[in-house]
Design a protein around this motif. Structure first.
Motif, PDB file in Angstrom:
ATOM      1  N   GLU A  98      -1.193 -10.285   6.779  1.00  0.00           N
ATOM      2  CA  GLU A  98      -2.116 -10.159   5.649  1.00  0.00           C
ATOM      3  C   GLU A  98      -2.167  -8.723   5.115  1.00  0.00           C
ATOM      4  OE1 GLU A  98      -5.985 -11.908   6.417  1.00  0.00           O
ATOM      5  OE2 GLU A  98      -5.017 -13.549   7.486  1.00  0.00           O
ATOM      6  N   ALA A  99      -1.901  -7.759   5.985  1.00  0.00           N
ATOM      7  CA  ALA A  99      -1.990  -6.341   5.590  1.00  0.00           C
ATOM      8  C   ALA A  99      -0.829  -5.915   4.686  1.00  0.00           C
ATOM      9  CB  ALA A  99      -2.028  -5.464   6.832  1.00  0.00           C
ATOM     10  N   LEU A 100       0.284  -6.658   4.729  1.00  0.00           N
ATOM     11  CA  LEU A 100       1.459  -6.292   3.926  1.00  0.00           C
ATOM     12  C   LEU A 100       1.303  -6.776   2.492  1.00  0.00           C
ATOM     13  CD1 LEU A 100       4.290  -7.336   6.421  1.00  0.00           C
ATOM     14  CD2 LEU A 100       3.429  -5.029   6.033  1.00  0.00           C
ATOM     15  N   ASP A 101       1.829  -5.994   1.543  1.00  0.00           N
ATOM     16  CA  ASP A 101       1.851  -6.515   0.176  1.00  0.00           C
ATOM     17  C   ASP A 101       3.120  -7.348  -0.007  1.00  0.00           C
ATOM     18  OD1 ASP A 101       4.051  -4.856  -0.522  1.00  0.00           O
ATOM     19  OD2 ASP A 101       2.699  -3.208  -1.055  1.00  0.00           O
ATOM     20  N   GLY A 102       3.230  -8.020  -1.149  1.00  0.00           N
ATOM     21  CA  GLY A 102       4.343  -8.950  -1.381  1.00  0.00           C
ATOM     22  C   GLY A 102       5.705  -8.310  -1.218  1.00  0.00           C
ATOM     23  N   GLU A 103       5.843  -7.070  -1.729  1.00  0.00           N
ATOM     24  CA  GLU A 103       7.128  -6.377  -1.666  1.00  0.00           C
ATOM     25  C   GLU A 103       7.515  -6.058  -0.226  1.00  0.00           C
ATOM     26  OE1 GLU A 103       8.816  -2.352  -3.604  1.00  0.00           O
ATOM     27  OE2 GLU A 103       7.459  -3.493  -4.923  1.00  0.00           O
ATOM     28  N   GLU A 104       6.533  -5.586   0.549  1.00  0.00           N
ATOM     29  CA  GLU A 104       6.784  -5.245   1.962  1.00  0.00           C
ATOM     30  C   GLU A 104       7.165  -6.491   2.760  1.00  0.00           C
ATOM     31  OE1 GLU A 104       3.775  -1.478   2.756  1.00  0.00           O
ATOM     32  OE2 GLU A 104       2.939  -3.495   2.650  1.00  0.00           O
ATOM     33  N   LEU A 105       6.511  -7.595   2.416  1.00  0.00           N
ATOM     34  CA  LEU A 105       6.795  -8.849   3.116  1.00  0.00           C
ATOM     35  C   LEU A 105       8.225  -9.309   2.844  1.00  0.00           C
ATOM     36  CD1 LEU A 105       5.075 -10.653   4.979  1.00  0.00           C
ATOM     37  CD2 LEU A 105       4.558 -12.087   3.011  1.00  0.00           C
ATOM     38  N   LEU A 121       1.851 -17.726  11.763  1.00  0.00           N
ATOM     39  CA  LEU A 121       2.830 -17.461  10.700  1.00  0.00           C
ATOM     40  C   LEU A 121       2.473 -18.192   9.415  1.00  0.00           C
ATOM     41  CD1 LEU A 121       6.482 -17.537  12.130  1.00  0.00           C
ATOM     42  CD2 LEU A 121       5.415 -15.746  10.768  1.00  0.00           C
ATOM     43  N   ILE A 122       2.179 -19.481   9.547  1.00  0.00           N
ATOM     44  CA  ILE A 122       1.871 -20.307   8.371  1.00  0.00           C
ATOM     45  C   ILE A 122       0.630 -19.780   7.668  1.00  0.00           C
ATOM     46  CG2 ILE A 122       1.131 -22.626   7.642  1.00  0.00           C
ATOM     47  CD1 ILE A 122       2.965 -23.654  10.019  1.00  0.00           C
ATOM     48  N   ARG A 123      -0.402 -19.496   8.448  1.00  0.00           N
ATOM     49  CA  ARG A 123      -1.656 -19.027   7.846  1.00  0.00           C
ATOM     50  C   ARG A 123      -1.507 -17.620   7.264  1.00  0.00           C
ATOM     51  NH1 ARG A 123      -6.544 -20.872  11.775  1.00  0.00           N
ATOM     52  NH2 ARG A 123      -5.772 -19.127  12.980  1.00  0.00           N
ATOM     53  N   GLY A 124      -0.834 -16.770   8.002  1.00  0.00           N
ATOM     54  CA  GLY A 124      -0.666 -15.381   7.552  1.00  0.00           C
ATOM     55  C   GLY A 124       0.144 -15.284   6.278  1.00  0.00           C
ATOM     56  N   VAL A 125       1.275 -15.990   6.212  1.00  0.00           N
ATOM     57  CA  VAL A 125       2.131 -15.954   5.017  1.00  0.00           C
ATOM     58  C   VAL A 125       1.401 -16.586   3.836  1.00  0.00           C
ATOM     59  CG1 VAL A 125       4.265 -16.859   3.993  1.00  0.00           C
ATOM     60  CG2 VAL A 125       4.316 -15.839   6.272  1.00  0.00           C
ATOM     61  N   HIS A 126       0.655 -17.655   4.112  1.00  0.00           N
ATOM     62  CA  HIS A 126      -0.100 -18.302   3.019  1.00  0.00           C
ATOM     63  C   HIS A 126      -1.139 -17.348   2.428  1.00  0.00           C
ATOM     64  CE1 HIS A 126      -2.738 -20.806   0.715  1.00  0.00           C
ATOM     65  NE2 HIS A 126      -3.741 -20.453   1.486  1.00  0.00           N
ATOM     66  N   GLN A 127      -1.870 -16.624   3.291  1.00  0.00           N
ATOM     67  CA  GLN A 127      -2.892 -15.688   2.820  1.00  0.00           C
ATOM     68  C   GLN A 127      -2.281 -14.657   1.880  1.00  0.00           C
ATOM     69  OE1 GLN A 127      -6.200 -15.541   3.200  1.00  0.00           O
ATOM     70  NE2 GLN A 127      -6.195 -17.452   4.334  1.00  0.00           N
ATOM     71  N   LYS A 187      -1.163 -16.461  -1.762  1.00  0.00           N
ATOM     72  CA  LYS A 187      -2.129 -17.385  -2.385  1.00  0.00           C
ATOM     73  C   LYS A 187      -1.843 -17.624  -3.869  1.00  0.00           C
ATOM     74  CE  LYS A 187      -6.354 -17.635   0.264  1.00  0.00           C
ATOM     75  NZ  LYS A 187      -7.725 -17.185   0.437  1.00  0.00           N
ATOM     76  N   SER A 188      -1.421 -16.575  -4.553  1.00  0.00           N
ATOM     77  CA  SER A 188      -1.235 -16.707  -6.001  1.00  0.00           C
ATOM     78  C   SER A 188       0.127 -17.280  -6.371  1.00  0.00           C
ATOM     79  CB  SER A 188      -1.406 -15.342  -6.664  1.00  0.00           C
ATOM     80  OG  SER A 188      -0.464 -14.434  -6.122  1.00  0.00           O
ATOM     81  N   THR A 189       1.021 -17.359  -5.407  1.00  0.00           N
ATOM     82  CA  THR A 189       2.380 -17.817  -5.734  1.00  0.00           C
ATOM     83  C   THR A 189       2.545 -19.295  -5.413  1.00  0.00           C
ATOM     84  OG1 THR A 189       3.183 -17.216  -3.550  1.00  0.00           O
ATOM     85  CG2 THR A 189       3.337 -15.533  -5.243  1.00  0.00           C
TER      86      THR A 189
END
Length: 689
Positions: A64-71, A107-113, A116-118
């Motif tokens: 959750e702490a990572l932004d989209g680009e970092e992920l 993993l599922i919950r973290g990536v979803h958080q 959320k907008s995508t």
């Protein structure tokens, strides 16, 4: 003591200068969150990872702490972790399987958080990669299916169901969760049925299995062919259907019991003593404090079973001991946080009819009775949004039951008599009915009692028009069955007639306020047509000729209400306003009621004058009625015994979409960290072979 404190202070001071030590699993997670492949330096990295106790909070927090680009930069490692989790599910060592299941949840919950907008497709790509998604998800679903169907650990099965619930509820709107396409293709329906058909599995996992099934059935149900809908509609295995019924009955019983406990606690409290002293002027406020969270998730499961599966109707009448009276041993389970929709599973074990033989001295019950009691509680207070939704869903379920031929057969069966103690709202003008005085009657009497109770208790400023319409429709459908099958039901029909007349009186008294929000003529027409049904066909289904006479007596006695209604609708139907057409329909529908009033009233007045009686008794009025039927002329009205059948897709789609959304949110909230705790699991797998 002072020395110890000083020593402690020194220790704290010295430890403050050092960085806190990280547990090994956290260090391994940190390696995954770099752009390098963690197995390059340590070929046994993935093997070792799944021997470590999962730190769910850290892993989810890191994602959750990572932004989209970092992920996106560490996407390959995330994909790799996901794939290795799936591989670990096939391992012999249960510790690895447990850790893999929990890691998948995080993993599922973290990536979803983070996404959320995508769209869901981005989530699939982030978790597993588009190129490998089909194969990986197939392997995942097959592994979960095998674990659920295996003879092995109940804790593993519990964790599998938690993971599936996590997967299903990862988006608020489950129909936007494209991961579920893989759950549709690789069905786990049979695994869910196996859990419900086995007494042991059902006790441990029945609740989660039923909620999971209810949610899966609602995935894109109006847009495409949902295999779970198709399969649920054709289940005919008795053990499975009964198992599902028992899980639902237990969850509803638990709610009823909690409410009863709170009610008793409330009545014995100080406030109750105060109201007894002062009188009943505060009774409505006192009752508002009796609040138990409703359970829409289990109610949705009941609805889907009743609506989709004709065979499930038989389960409604399946007798079992009254669950509230039985003291079944309960095993400790992990505690879960209470949520606004009460998606927490019931604390006591589900009772199977095989495990608890019927006792002649114990009051028998069934799922329908439990459901009616539940409905009588949640329908008391419709001001709260969740209770309003619950009340609406209860009435929709009763609508489906009232339309079913087989359900009607057992509802009206004279050989199936039950004492049904419905909850009644405390009101100033009536005494609380004593439970012991309840008669044993066919179940349809309890349904009618529930409808009468709702009609009487919800005439208020915030008028629940939709619920009233459904309520009157249910009564109408039951009358249609009675007329068609010539069932003469011994019921206190006067209570229903009185409630309906009072409803008409309320609509007239609040015409201006109500017309600003509702078309009250739709409801008025339905009520008038119920009376027309009794007038036209009452001789075929009312229990005795005197019951028919009593109907006329009530119409004549309350004629002022019908006269006022006629004046109101005549006024509006002669004006060129928006209510002209609906009001004129009510005008035409009143023709026979007005004919009865205009025919008998002069006869009654004449009888009183001839006999020099100022106030006639009921018996005297009835005598006039009986002796003047022959000269009464009524018009035959068509279509009184016809009705439009319930259709979910065309009329209720928006309601169910919103309901499933709120259930999904609350099921997800319920899957908190402590429900996935390893403590119980590790006790079970204390050694690794």
């Amino acid at each position: 003591m002072a020395q110890t404190e000083k020593k402690g202070g020194l220790l704290r001071k010295s430890s403050a200068s050092k960085k806190p030590l990280k547990e090994k699993v956290v260090l391994m997670y940190d390696e995954i969150f770099t752009t390098e492949d963690p197995s390059k330096c340590n070929p046994r990295f993935w093997e070792e990872l799944f021997l470590m106790k999962v730190n769910l909070e850290y892993l989810e927090g890191k994602l959750e702490a990572l932004d989209g680009e970092e992920l996106m930069k560490i996407k390959d490692n995330i994909n790799c972790l996901f794939q290795h989790c799936i591989q670990a599910l096939g391992e012999e060592h249960p510790i690895r399987v447990v850790n893999a299941l929990q890691t998948l949840c995080a993993l599922i919950r973290g990536v979803h958080q983070k996404n959320k907008s995508t769209s869901g497709f981005d989530i699939i790509n982030m978790l597993v990669g588009f190129d490998k998604a089909e194969l990986c998800m197939k392997n995942l679903m097959e592994s979960l299916d095998s674990l659920l169907c295996a003879e092995g650990s109940e804790s593993l099965k519990s964790l599998c169901l938690k993971l599936l619930l996590c997967l299903v509820t990862v988006t608020d709107n489950i129909s936007q969760n494209t991961i579920l396409e893989y759950v549709m293709i690789n069905s786990i329906f049979e695994a869910i049925l196996q859990i419900l058909s086995s007494p042991l599995s059902r006790r441990e996992h029945g609740y989660d299995a039923v909620v999971l099934l209810a949610l899966l059935v609602n995935y894109r149900k109006y847009e495409s062919v949902n295999p779970y809908i198709v399969k649920l509609s054709i289940v005919d295995d008795e053990a499975t259907l009964n198992g599902m019924g028992l899980v639902i009955a237990q969850a509803l019983s638990e709610y009823n019991r909690q409410y009863k406990d709170k009610e008793e606690e409330h009545q014995s409290g100080f406030f109750s003593a105060l109201t007894n002293m002062v009188g009943s002027m505060f009774i409505a406020d006192a009752d508002e404090k009796i609040s138990v969270q409703t359970n829409e998730a289990i109610l949705l499961a009941l609805y889907e079973a009743v609506h989709l599966n004709r065979n499930f109707i038989t389960v409604l009448a399946q007798s079992h001991p009254e669950m509230g009276l039985m003291t079944a041993p309960t095993s400790p389970i992990p505690t879960t946080p209470v949520t606004p929709l009460g998606t927490t599973p019931p604390s006591s074990d589900v009772i199977s009819s095989a495990e608890l033989p019927l006792d002649a001295d114990v009051q028998t019950s069934n799922l329908l009775i439990t459901f009616l009691k539940y409905s009588s509680i949640v329908m008391q207070d419709t001001k709260d949004e969740h209770r309003l939704h619950s009340g609406k869903l209860c009435l929709i379920i009763l609508t489906c039951i009232a339309e079913d031929q087989y359900a009607n057969a057992f509802l009206h069966d004279d050989n199936m008599n039950f004492r049904v103690n419905l909850h009644r709202m405390p009101m100033r003008h009536r005494k609380k009915a004593a439970d012991k005085n309840l008669p044993c009657r066919p179940l349809v009497c309890a349904v009618l009692d529930l409808m009468v109770e709702f009609i009487v208790t919800h005439m208020m400023k915030e008028f629940p028009m939709d619920l009233y319409v459904r309520c009157i429709q249910i009564v109408h459908k039951l009358l249609c069955y009675q007329k068609k099958c010539r069932v003469r039901l011994h019921y206190t029909w006067r209570e229903l007639w009185s409630a309906l007349i009072n409803l008409l009186k309320f609509l007239m008294s609040n015409e201006t306020v109500l017309l600003a929000k509702h078309n009250i003529f739709t409801l008025a027409l339905m009520v008038v047509n119920l009376f027309n049904m009794f007038i036209t066909y009452g001789d075929t289904f009312l229990p005795t000729p005197s019951s028919y006479d009593e109907l006329y007596y009530e119409i004549i006695r309350m004629h002022q209400n019908f006269d006022n209604l006629y004046s109101m609708v005549l006024r509006l139907s002669t004006n060129a306003g928006q209510w002209k057409e609906p009001a004129s329909k009510v005008t035409h529908a009143l023709v026979n009621i007005r004919a009865i009033i205009n025919h008998f009233n002069p006869k009654i007045e004449s009888y009183a004058a001839v006999n020099h009686i100022s106030q006639l008794s009921e018996d005297q009025v009835l005598e006039v009625v009986r002796s003047n039927y022959d000269t009464l002329t009524l018009k035959l009205q068509d279509g009184l015994d016809q009705y439009e059948r319930y259709s979910e897709q065309h009329k209720e789609a928006a309601f169910f979409k919103e309901l499933v959304r709120s259930i999904s949110i609350n099921v997800r909230k319920n899957l908190a960290f402590n429900t996935l705790s390893q403590e119980l699991l590790l006790k079970e797998f204390s050694t690794i072979s």
